[in-house]
Enzyme design. Structure first.
Site: not given
Ligand code: F6P
Length: 355
Positions: A134, A177, A112, A109
């Site tokens: 997202d 998101g 990265t 994303g």
């Molecule tokens: O970027 C993808 C995502 O799922 C977002 O929608 C969310 O805010 C975040 O990653 C959650 O991060 P983690 O998996 O580190 O809890």
């Protein structure tokens, strides 16, 4: 041709399909050897990799997650030498050389892409592939993983709908998101939500309550609210981030859905519940659309390698597979425009954005 592949940041459905797309096209059209780098940039920093066998890319099209593993190594820390005394950028460049890579394909994303751009500017041959549920990567209509997450979140809303209607409840469903509300917007519309709350459109809780009351006046005693995890009230947007966090710290309702459900319970006479599907939205098999998109993105990466074109990230532009310069998209956000056609359509069918 030795091609390194890594997956970095939060996982999403379609990563394995994209890895397979790169590998199959590379084996088919180049005299390729593929090096799988484990756990994202962490593996590139630590030199944790394996030379892949062609058979390892078989049977992974439909698999969720990533066979290479992933991790979050924040871009802001890349130039930081921490307690372990490792110069990460230097280590990545050294390992790229010691792995004898001709190029590196990074699937990820926004974070990265920023590191991919950094490595490209440091002289490595890098190609990015845009993944995230997202859908917030600039320069591409869609990222892979997004449509699968929309399907999952929509399924959650569908299931909540029937129980909400049976019990005459207000159900607040929190959708992933933090900075971008694409997933909430699409799943909200697909699931027939009455209210959609996005990080990009600050909400007024009293206006949300008004929707609940209006529906009750029309003998609809249940309401479906789809809220993005990063949605903010008008008052919250006027605070500094630290002030907001301090406010939430003492709040027994840690998530936005819980806070909204609690507030609506006080303002309206409705019975409210919060539902947080969380990481379910990132799990499992990719939908057919994402299988195709991931495959096409992967194949385009192999084509770019064949053409000797690097410093690029693959993209979907007006429905066609294309590419952008990494330097043009890295770090550029893609929030929902409040005047986006999809937002306008939603408003035209009386979906409230709480504003
Ligand atoms: O970027 C993808 C995502 O799922 C977002 O929608 C969310 O805010 C975040 O990653 C959650 O991060 P983690 O998996 O580190 O809890």
């Amino acid at each position: 041709m030795r091609i390194g592949i890594l997956t970095s940041g939060g996982d999403c459905p379609g990563l394995n399909a994209a890895i397979r797309g790169v590998a199959r096209a590379a084996y088919q059209t180049l005299d390729a050897e593929i090096v799988g780098i484990r756990a994202g940039y962490r593996g590139l920093i630590d030199g944790d990799y394996q030379v892949m066998q062609q058979s390892q890319f078989s049977g992974i099209l439909t698999m969720g997650g990533t066979i290479l593993g992933t991790s979050r190594t924040p871009f802001r820390d890349m130039r930081l030498v921490e307690e372990d005394n490792v110069d990460k950028v230097h280590a990545m460049k050294m390992n790229y050389r010691s792995m004898r890579l001709d190029c590196l394909v990074t699937l990820g994303g926004n974070g990265t892409h920023k590191t991919a751009n950094l490595l490209s500017q440091e002289g490595l041959n890098v190609i990015g592939l845009p993944k995230t549920i997202d859908n917030d990567i600039y320069g591409t209509d869609f990222t892979f993983g997004f449509h699968t997450a929309v399907d999952i979140a929509t399924d959650v809303i569908d299931r909540i709908h029937t129980t909400a209607a049976s019990h005459n409840r207000v159900m607040v469903i929190e959708i992933m998101g933090n900075k971008a509300g694409w997933l909430t917007l699409y799943a909200g519309i697909a699931g027939g939500a009455d209210v959609i709350l996005l990080p990009e459109i600050p909400y007024d809780i009293n206006k949300v309550a008004r929707v609940v009351d209006e529906r009750a006046k029309n003998k609809k005693y249940f309401t479906i609210i789809a809220v993005a995890e990063g949605a903010l009230s008008v008052e919250e947007t006027q605070m500094k981030r630290k002030e907001r966090e301090a406010l939430w710290e003492g709040d027994p309702f840690k998530s936005v859905a819980q806070r909204i459900a609690a507030q609506l319970t006080q303002i309206t006479s409705a019975e409210c519940r919060a539902v947080i599907p969380g990481h379910m939205q990132r799990g499992g098999s990719p939908c057919a659309y994402d299988r195709v998109l991931s495959t096409e993105f992967g194949v385009r990466a192999a084509q770019l390698i064949r053409e000797g074109r690097f410093g690029l990230t693959v993209a979907l532009k007006e429905g066609r597979i294309s590419e952008n310069k990494l330097e043009d998209v890295a770090g550029v956000p893609k929030p929902v425009d409040p005047n986006d056609q999809t937002v306008i359509s939603a408003r035209d069918i009386n979906i409230s954005f709480g504003d």
